[in-house]
Design a protein around this motif. Structure first.
Motif, PDB file in Angstrom:
ATOM      1  N   TYR A 240       0.858  -1.184   0.000  1.00  0.00           N
ATOM      2  CA  TYR A 240       0.000   0.000   0.000  1.00  0.00           C
ATOM      3  C   TYR A 240       0.894   1.234   0.000  1.00  0.00           C
ATOM      4  O   TYR A 240       1.889   1.287   0.730  1.00  0.00           O
ATOM      5  CB  TYR A 240      -0.907   0.028   1.230  1.00  0.00           C
TER       6      TYR A 240
ATOM      7  N   PRO B 250      -0.803  -7.045   9.318  1.00  0.00           N
ATOM      8  CA  PRO B 250      -1.413  -6.150  10.307  1.00  0.00           C
ATOM      9  C   PRO B 250      -0.710  -6.269  11.658  1.00  0.00           C
ATOM     10  O   PRO B 250      -0.451  -7.369  12.159  1.00  0.00           O
ATOM     11  CB  PRO B 250      -2.858  -6.648  10.378  1.00  0.00           C
TER      12      PRO B 250
ATOM     13  N   ASN C 291      -1.564   2.601   5.998  1.00  0.00           N
ATOM     14  CA  ASN C 291      -2.102   1.760   7.070  1.00  0.00           C
ATOM     15  C   ASN C 291      -1.805   2.289   8.467  1.00  0.00           C
ATOM     16  O   ASN C 291      -2.482   1.924   9.422  1.00  0.00           O
ATOM     17  CB  ASN C 291      -1.561   0.326   6.927  1.00  0.00           C
TER      18      ASN C 291
ATOM     19  N   GLY D 126      -4.427   2.815  13.128  1.00  0.00           N
ATOM     20  CA  GLY D 126      -3.386   3.677  12.579  1.00  0.00           C
ATOM     21  C   GLY D 126      -3.390   5.075  13.152  1.00  0.00           C
ATOM     22  O   GLY D 126      -3.037   6.036  12.459  1.00  0.00           O
TER      23      GLY D 126
ATOM     24  N   VAL E 121      -7.334   5.030   9.672  1.00  0.00           N
ATOM     25  CA  VAL E 121      -7.933   4.012   8.812  1.00  0.00           C
ATOM     26  C   VAL E 121      -9.186   3.491   9.507  1.00  0.00           C
ATOM     27  O   VAL E 121      -9.136   3.070  10.667  1.00  0.00           O
ATOM     28  CB  VAL E 121      -6.944   2.856   8.546  1.00  0.00           C
TER      29      VAL E 121
ATOM     30  N   GLU F  77     -11.913   0.703   9.508  1.00  0.00           N
ATOM     31  CA  GLU F  77     -12.194  -0.633   9.001  1.00  0.00           C
ATOM     32  C   GLU F  77     -13.691  -0.772   8.695  1.00  0.00           C
ATOM     33  O   GLU F  77     -14.544  -0.402   9.510  1.00  0.00           O
ATOM     34  CB  GLU F  77     -11.788  -1.685  10.031  1.00  0.00           C
TER      35      GLU F  77
ATOM     36  N   LEU G  91      -9.310   2.534   0.974  1.00  0.00           N
ATOM     37  CA  LEU G  91      -7.978   1.940   1.080  1.00  0.00           C
ATOM     38  C   LEU G  91      -7.547   1.309  -0.238  1.00  0.00           C
ATOM     39  O   LEU G  91      -6.356   1.295  -0.580  1.00  0.00           O
ATOM     40  CB  LEU G  91      -7.980   0.891   2.197  1.00  0.00           C
TER      41      LEU G  91
ATOM     42  N   ARG H 231      -3.693   0.579  -2.997  1.00  0.00           N
ATOM     43  CA  ARG H 231      -3.115  -0.764  -3.110  1.00  0.00           C
ATOM     44  C   ARG H 231      -2.363  -0.924  -4.422  1.00  0.00           C
ATOM     45  O   ARG H 231      -2.837  -0.525  -5.478  1.00  0.00           O
ATOM     46  CB  ARG H 231      -4.217  -1.829  -2.994  1.00  0.00           C
TER      47      ARG H 231
ATOM     48  N   VAL I 184      -9.595   5.730   4.286  1.00  0.00           N
ATOM     49  CA  VAL I 184      -8.426   6.454   4.777  1.00  0.00           C
ATOM     50  C   VAL I 184      -8.871   7.899   4.980  1.00  0.00           C
ATOM     51  O   VAL I 184      -9.204   8.598   4.021  1.00  0.00           O
ATOM     52  CB  VAL I 184      -7.255   6.371   3.782  1.00  0.00           C
TER      53      VAL I 184
END
Length: 467
Positions: free
Chosen positions: A204, A227, A255, A395, A403, A405, A428, A432, A444
């Motif tokens: 990323y 992670p 991230n 993050g 970030v 989720e 996100l 990538r 993000v």
């Protein structure tokens, strides 16, 4: 016959064509006003001055001015001279393409990551530093500079980076550049000259960085992401043909995790064993909140790591000031790639930044912004806990973004929901690498981007989109 002229006081250019001087002058002035070359309010030269420039009689110019005043093209008032009259701007015909495209609504709020609060730029302190720096500057500072950058800035940066980021920096190894992208572009050229063909990157990151490396003739290979541990640099041991790696060790973008100590050791061991080069992007290392400062990776091996820092997040990207701290054997190659003079970074801006840091204003500004950004981060976390409790925030121990989720398969629909709320936010997936494996859906969120006045509205829009 065609005559060119330059007026006294303002540089203008008009061509007189044809046998009639007065009519030719009137036509030329009308055309200059009609096309916008002479803007409304522009003061024209006196009839005496213009006549002298054109080599014609003063009465000819005075008559032309008089007729254009009567027609409404010019105005003439005692003590104000002759000026271009205020007129409605000409309407440009729309192209077929423009008519066929629907108007795009501009987002009311911006939570895109990668930019600080520009309204908080320390203008008054910067101006004071600029005044002191320019006053004290030697005459040679205003000539063609050393390609490494001003020695005053390189010396101050060496001290600051050693103190604040744990960087081993000799001023002779510091090279000033015009932003991180410029530094990466220079390193791309150097790596290509060294016959490097492949560079490892994080799975990323920013596509503009990968593109710069590809434009330099380098393939990019994404490293896996774990992670909690960040990029798995241990995978370099099996990456045959890779000669360099680009990392954000202190705060992985986007991230938001720091590179685990085991992975920091692994990448340095790889570089020592293979002769590879590590490019360390320390883009926002000054901003940390709930953790101990993470020192620069460069401190583990200054001869294998190229440290790249920037003022883009701490001050403003518009300054276009960044720096590289280079291994000794790379200094000459980078300077050759940059050229024989410093033509990309203003000497006065470099001197001002040097004074800004040396005076302590830089540290004070960073501390102020660290408190402000931390307050916004805390407000973000508290609001989401109340309004969208199913969203996990990660993050957030450092940096200017978080970030969020999301449930699997909901990233794109959430981005669209945010757009309906007048909010610009990025998923996100947008960060990538094309060759990386998809891992999760997330947003993000750049909480550093809005101004203080815009932040509450942006936060409300985000909460509505997630709810």
């Amino acid at each position: 016959m065609t005559d060119s002229w330059a007026t006294f006081g303002a540089d203008l250019h008009i061509e007189l064509a044809g046998p009639g001087l007065r009519s030719g002058l009137m036509d030329a002035l009308r055309d200059a006003v009609r096309t916008g070359r002479l803007a409304p309010g522009t003061r024209l030269p006196s009839s005496r001055s213009l006549a002298a420039d054109l080599g014609i009689a003063r009465n000819t110019v005075a008559d032309a001015y008089g007729e254009l005043v009567a027609e409404g093209w010019l105005t003439a008032r005692q003590g104000s001279g002759t000026r271009v009259a205020e007129r409605a701007a000409p309407r440009r015909p729309a192209t077929g393409t423009a008519r066929s495209l629907p108007a795009r609504r501009r987002p009311a709020h911006n939570l895109a990551a990668g930019q600080p609060d520009l309204a908080s730029f320390p203008r008054a302190e910067w101006l004071r530093a600029a005044r002191r720096a320019v006053t004290a500057a030697p005459n040679e500072a205003f000539g063609y500079g050393d390609p490494r950058g001003r020695p005053e800035l390189r010396a101050v940066l060496a001290d600051y980076l050693a103190r604040a980021r744990g960087v081993h920096a000799d001023p002779e190894r510091v090279v000033v550049c015009s932003g991180f992208v410029h530094g990466l572009m220079l390193m791309g050229r150097v790596l290509r000259e060294r016959r490097v063909r492949e560079t490892a990157v994080e799975s990323y990151g920013l596509d503009v960085h990968w593109k710069l490396l590809r434009d330099a003739g380098l393939r990019t290979r994404p490293l896996p992401f774990a992670p909690g541990h960040g990029t798995r640099t241990s995978a370099l041991a099996e990456a045959k043909g890779v000669g360099a790696v680009l990392l954000t060790p202190a705060h992985q973008f986007p991230n938001g995790v720091a590179l685990h100590s085991s992975q920091r050791s692994a990448v340095v061991d790889w570089a020592r064993r293979t002769g590879g080069v590590v490019l360390e992007d320390d883009y926002d290392g000054e901003f940390r909140y709930d953790r101990q400062p993470v020192g620069a990776l460069q401190g583990l091996d200054p001869e294998r790591v190229v440290y790249l820092g920037t003022s883009s997040k701490s001050l403003a990207p518009g300054l276009r000031l960044a720096w590289m701290v280079l291994p000794e054997d790379l200094v000459g190659e980078v300077l050759e790639a940059k050229g024989t003079m410093d033509w990309v970074s203003s000497a006065t801006d470099q001197l001002t930044l040097a004074e800004f840091i040396a005076s302590g204003a830089y540290d004070r500004h960073v501390r102020t912004m660290r408190t402000r950004y931390r307050r916004r981060r805390d407000q973000l976390v508290a609001t989401l806990a109340e309004r969208a409790p199913g969203v996990r925030v990660s993050g957030i121990a450092a940096g200017l973004h978080a970030v969020l989720e999301l449930p699997p398969g909901t990233e794109q629909s959430t981005v669209r929901a945010a757009a309906w709320q007048g909010l610009r936010v990025e998923g996100l997936t947008r960060f990538r690498h094309p060759d990386a494996t998809a891992e999760r859906d997330a947003l993000v969120v750049g909480y550093g981007t809005p101004t203080d006045s815009a932040w509450p509205g942006a936060l409300e829009a985000l909460a509505n989109a997630l709810a």
